[in-house]
Design a protein around this motif. Structure first.
Motif, short mmCIF file in Angstrom:
data_model
loop_
_atom_site.label_atom_id
_atom_site.label_comp_id
_atom_site.label_asym_id
_atom_site.label_seq_id
_atom_site.Cartn_x
_atom_site.Cartn_y
_atom_site.Cartn_z
N ARG A 130 9.68 3.47 6.96
CA ARG A 130 10.96 4.11 6.65
C ARG A 130 12.05 3.08 6.39
O ARG A 130 12.85 3.23 5.46
CB ARG A 130 11.36 5.04 7.80
CG ARG A 130 10.41 6.22 7.98
CD ARG A 130 10.73 7.00 9.23
NE ARG A 130 9.74 8.06 9.45
CZ ARG A 130 9.33 8.47 10.64
NH1 ARG A 130 9.85 7.92 11.73
NH2 ARG A 130 8.43 9.42 10.76
N LEU A 162 11.90 5.68 -3.15
CA LEU A 162 11.45 6.99 -2.72
C LEU A 162 10.02 6.88 -2.21
O LEU A 162 9.16 6.32 -2.90
CB LEU A 162 11.50 7.99 -3.88
CG LEU A 162 12.89 8.33 -4.43
CD1 LEU A 162 12.75 9.25 -5.64
CD2 LEU A 162 13.73 8.99 -3.35
N THR A 211 11.54 1.46 2.83
CA THR A 211 12.01 2.24 1.68
C THR A 211 13.53 2.35 1.66
O THR A 211 14.15 2.32 0.60
CB THR A 211 11.38 3.64 1.65
OG1 THR A 211 11.53 4.27 2.93
CG2 THR A 211 9.90 3.55 1.31
N GLN A 212 14.14 2.44 2.84
CA GLN A 212 15.60 2.49 2.89
C GLN A 212 16.21 1.17 2.42
O GLN A 212 17.18 1.17 1.65
CB GLN A 212 16.05 2.81 4.32
CG GLN A 212 15.74 4.23 4.76
CD GLN A 212 15.94 4.43 6.25
OE1 GLN A 212 16.38 3.53 6.97
NE2 GLN A 212 15.60 5.62 6.74
N TRP A 259 4.14 8.11 1.69
CA TRP A 259 3.69 7.19 0.66
C TRP A 259 2.29 7.60 0.19
O TRP A 259 1.61 8.40 0.83
CB TRP A 259 3.58 5.77 1.20
CG TRP A 259 4.83 5.13 1.72
CD1 TRP A 259 5.94 5.75 2.22
CD2 TRP A 259 5.08 3.73 1.83
NE1 TRP A 259 6.86 4.83 2.63
CE2 TRP A 259 6.37 3.57 2.40
CE3 TRP A 259 4.35 2.59 1.50
CZ2 TRP A 259 6.93 2.32 2.65
CZ3 TRP A 259 4.90 1.34 1.75
CH2 TRP A 259 6.18 1.21 2.31
N SER A 275 7.72 9.02 -2.17
CA SER A 275 6.80 9.69 -3.09
C SER A 275 6.47 8.84 -4.31
O SER A 275 5.50 9.13 -5.03
CB SER A 275 7.40 11.03 -3.54
OG SER A 275 8.63 10.82 -4.22
N GLU A 276 7.25 7.79 -4.56
CA GLU A 276 7.02 6.90 -5.70
C GLU A 276 6.44 5.56 -5.27
O GLU A 276 6.40 4.62 -6.06
CB GLU A 276 8.33 6.68 -6.46
CG GLU A 276 8.90 7.94 -7.10
CD GLU A 276 10.20 7.69 -7.84
OE1 GLU A 276 10.76 6.57 -7.70
OE2 GLU A 276 10.67 8.61 -8.54
N THR A 277 5.99 5.48 -4.01
CA THR A 277 5.59 4.20 -3.43
C THR A 277 4.15 4.27 -2.94
O THR A 277 3.74 5.23 -2.29
CB THR A 277 6.52 3.84 -2.26
OG1 THR A 277 7.88 3.84 -2.73
CG2 THR A 277 6.19 2.48 -1.68
N HIS A 284 15.74 0.82 -1.27
CA HIS A 284 16.21 2.01 -2.00
C HIS A 284 15.09 2.63 -2.84
O HIS A 284 15.24 2.88 -4.04
CB HIS A 284 17.41 1.65 -2.89
CG HIS A 284 18.54 0.99 -2.15
ND1 HIS A 284 19.34 1.66 -1.24
CD2 HIS A 284 18.98 -0.30 -2.16
CE1 HIS A 284 20.23 0.82 -0.74
NE2 HIS A 284 20.04 -0.37 -1.27
#
Length: 213
Positions: A149, A158, A152-153, A180, A160-162, A156
Motif C-alpha cells: 500500500r 493504482l 503504490t501511494q 495487484w 489494479s494497474e500494477t 502514485h
C-alpha cells in the motif's frame, strides 16, 4: 490494464545464492552451517532488512554466537557477501523491451541499507527502472500489506494497474490481496515472458514481448 511492472531483486533481477556467498569465505561444512544460520537466517538479518539495524550493529549482536576462529570470515561475509552479484540471464533484454514499450518499471525488495552500496552492480538493470523501494528505508517488509500500500501511494500508482514479480509465492499472494496482479518467478525469463503475455497488458507491451518469444 496493467501499466506498472514491479520486480523483486533477489532471485528475480539477480541470482541470490547464499551458498555461493558463504563459500567465498569458508569451505568446511560445519563452518558453512554456522554462517548460514547465524547470518542469513538470523533475526538480525531480518532487522537489517527492516531498517532497525545497520550491518555493523548487527555484527556486534551476532559476534558472541560465532566461534573465535570464524569471526573474521563471518564478519566479512556479513559485510561483503554482495560484492560478486550475478544478474539474472535474459533479464536485461526483457527490461529493455518493456521500457521501450512504455511500461513503468520498479524495484520492490526486502533489503538492508547495504542495497545503496551494491546497487551499483545492478546498474545494467536499474537503468530501466522508474523507481526503487527498499524495505529498510521504510521500516516495512514483504509480505506485510503495508509495504504494498505504501509503495503504490508513494509512486502514485493504482493497484489494479500494477503487477508484482517475486520468487516467493507468499510475497506474490500478499500483492494479490492488496489488489495487484502477481507472477511467481521460478528462475526462467522465457517462462516469465509467457506468463506476462497472459496478463492484461497494453497492446504495445504485448507486441514487445512477442518479439522476445
Amino acid at each position: 490494464m496493467i501499466q506498472n511492472l514491479v520486480f523483486d531483486m533477489g532471485n528475480v533481477l539477480i541470482k541470490y545464492d547464499v551458498e555461493a556467498y558463504i563459500g567465498r569465505f569458508v569451505t568446511e561444512p560445519g563452518d558453512r552451517s554456522i554462517l548460514r544460520n547465524e547470518l542469513f537466517r538470523s533475526l538480525e538479518w531480518v532487522s537489517m532488512d527492516r531498517g532497525r539495524l545497520m550491518p555493523e550493529q548487527a555484527w556486534e549482536l551476532i559476534r558472541p554466537r560465532i566461534p573465535p576462529a570464524l569471526q573474521v570470515p563471518a564478519r566479512r561475509c556479513l559485510l561483503e557477501w554482495h560484492q560478486e552479484l550475478t544478474l539474472q540471464p535474459g533479464m536485461e533484454a526483457l527490461l529493455a523491451q518493456l521500457k521501450k514499450a512504455g511500461c513503468n518499471l520498479y524495484v520492490l525488495t526486502n533489503a538492508s541499507r547495504l542495497y545503496h552500496v551494491y546497487r551499483r552492480g545492478m546498474q545494467p538493470l536499474l537503468q530501466y527502472m522508474k523507481g526503487e523501494f527498499v524495505s529498510a528505508d521504510w521500516g516495512l517488509l514483504k509480505p506485510q500489506p503495508e509495504i504494498y500500500r505504501t509503495f503504490t501511494q508513494y509512486f502514485h500508482l493504482l493497484p489494479s494497474e500494477t503487477l508484482f514479480i517475486d520468487d516467493l509465492p507468499l510475497n506474490a499472494a500478499a500483492a494479490l490481496d492488496c489488489g495487484w496482479s502477481a507472477i511467481v518467478f521460478h528462475g526462467e525469463v522465457d517462462a516469465l515472458i509467457k506468463a506476462l503475455r497472459q496478463q492484461d497488458l497494453t497492446p504495445e507491451t504485448q507486441a514487445a514481448l512477442a518479439e522476445l518469444s
